[in-house]
Write a protein that holds these residues in place. Structure first.
Motif, PDB file in Angstrom:
ATOM      1  N   CYS A  60       0.795  -1.235   0.000  1.00  0.00           N
ATOM      2  CA  CYS A  60       0.000   0.000   0.000  1.00  0.00           C
ATOM      3  C   CYS A  60       0.825   1.282   0.000  1.00  0.00           C
ATOM      4  O   CYS A  60       0.299   2.349  -0.286  1.00  0.00           O
ATOM      5  CB  CYS A  60      -0.958   0.012   1.190  1.00  0.00           C
ATOM      6  N   CYS A  72      -2.005  -3.743   6.296  1.00  0.00           N
ATOM      7  CA  CYS A  72      -2.131  -4.756   5.242  1.00  0.00           C
ATOM      8  C   CYS A  72      -2.134  -6.182   5.799  1.00  0.00           C
ATOM      9  O   CYS A  72      -2.700  -7.079   5.182  1.00  0.00           O
ATOM     10  CB  CYS A  72      -1.008  -4.591   4.222  1.00  0.00           C
ATOM     11  N   LEU A 103      -8.690  -0.989   3.611  1.00  0.00           N
ATOM     12  CA  LEU A 103      -7.269  -0.910   3.251  1.00  0.00           C
ATOM     13  C   LEU A 103      -6.979   0.433   2.597  1.00  0.00           C
ATOM     14  O   LEU A 103      -7.893   1.203   2.297  1.00  0.00           O
ATOM     15  CB  LEU A 103      -6.902  -2.054   2.310  1.00  0.00           C
TER      16      LEU A 103
END
Length: 199
Positions: A60, A72, A103
């Protein structure tokens, strides 16, 4: 003061940090000289550990120790909702609210023809792959209300329209506890455009 010595070098390095100039950097350096054992030695140890262990999350873009960040790897996060943000600072701001449970995807900037920042530089192709891999049901565009931020949001929305995910954006307007007198005209305008009927 002699030039090009260790003190000057440290002052110059600190002055390059956001929010610090030469004067505040000099004050910090003098403070560290006086309190070497209490603050300088621990600071050096922490910076050394930081340099050796802290990286960007491969998934990410958040700050991480190891390949993946705690967000994550968490099993408590909603894995099919992704919020796209410009920077790690934006991610941290959203996390402080404790409202978002999905997320993230950190772009590391916004599209800008003037500075040559295009989709490849922001990793947008990888973002599209992620949306597909996670079978995202919602993609939240958490980008700033600047011209570049909104252009980036529209570009991403166009690129993921075939992914069967609902595309949403953060609400705009008056923040909780905000007083009109202290708000800028853009925020007030956005709050008027986005007004809704009270029920």
């Amino acid at each position: 003061m002699a030039s090009d010595n260790a003190v000057d070098a440290l002052i110059k390095q600190l002055a390059r940090l956001p929010g610090l100039g030469p004067r505040s950097s000099r004050r910090i350096v003098l403070h560290l000289v006086k309190r070497r054992q209490q603050q300088l030695d621990p600071l050096v140890a922490v910076l050394t550990e930081f340099q050796e262990t802290v990286v960007s999350c491969k998934e990410c873009g958040n700050v991480a120790i190891g390949d993946l960040c705690p967000i994550c790897t968490s099993e408590e996060r909603v894995a099919n909702v992704i919020c796209i943000v410009e920077s790690v600072a934006d991610l941290w701001a959203l996390e402080r609210s404790r409202m978002y449970k999905g997320l993230y995807h950190v772009l590391g900037g916004v599209l800008s023809a003037a500075t040559g920042v295009g989709p490849e530089e922001l990793g947008i192709p990888r973002l599209i792959e992620r949306v597909q891999e996670l079978q995202a049901t919602e993609v939240i565009l958490g980008l700033g209300a600047t011209v570049e931020g909104q252009a980036t949001a529209h570009y991403i929305a166009e690129q993921i329209q075939h992914c069967n995910a609902t595309v949403t954006s953060l609400g705009r307007g008056i923040p909780m506890g905000g007083e009109l007198d202290y708000l800028d005209s853009g925020t007030i305008a956005a709050s008027l455009i986005g007004r809704r009927e009270l029920t």
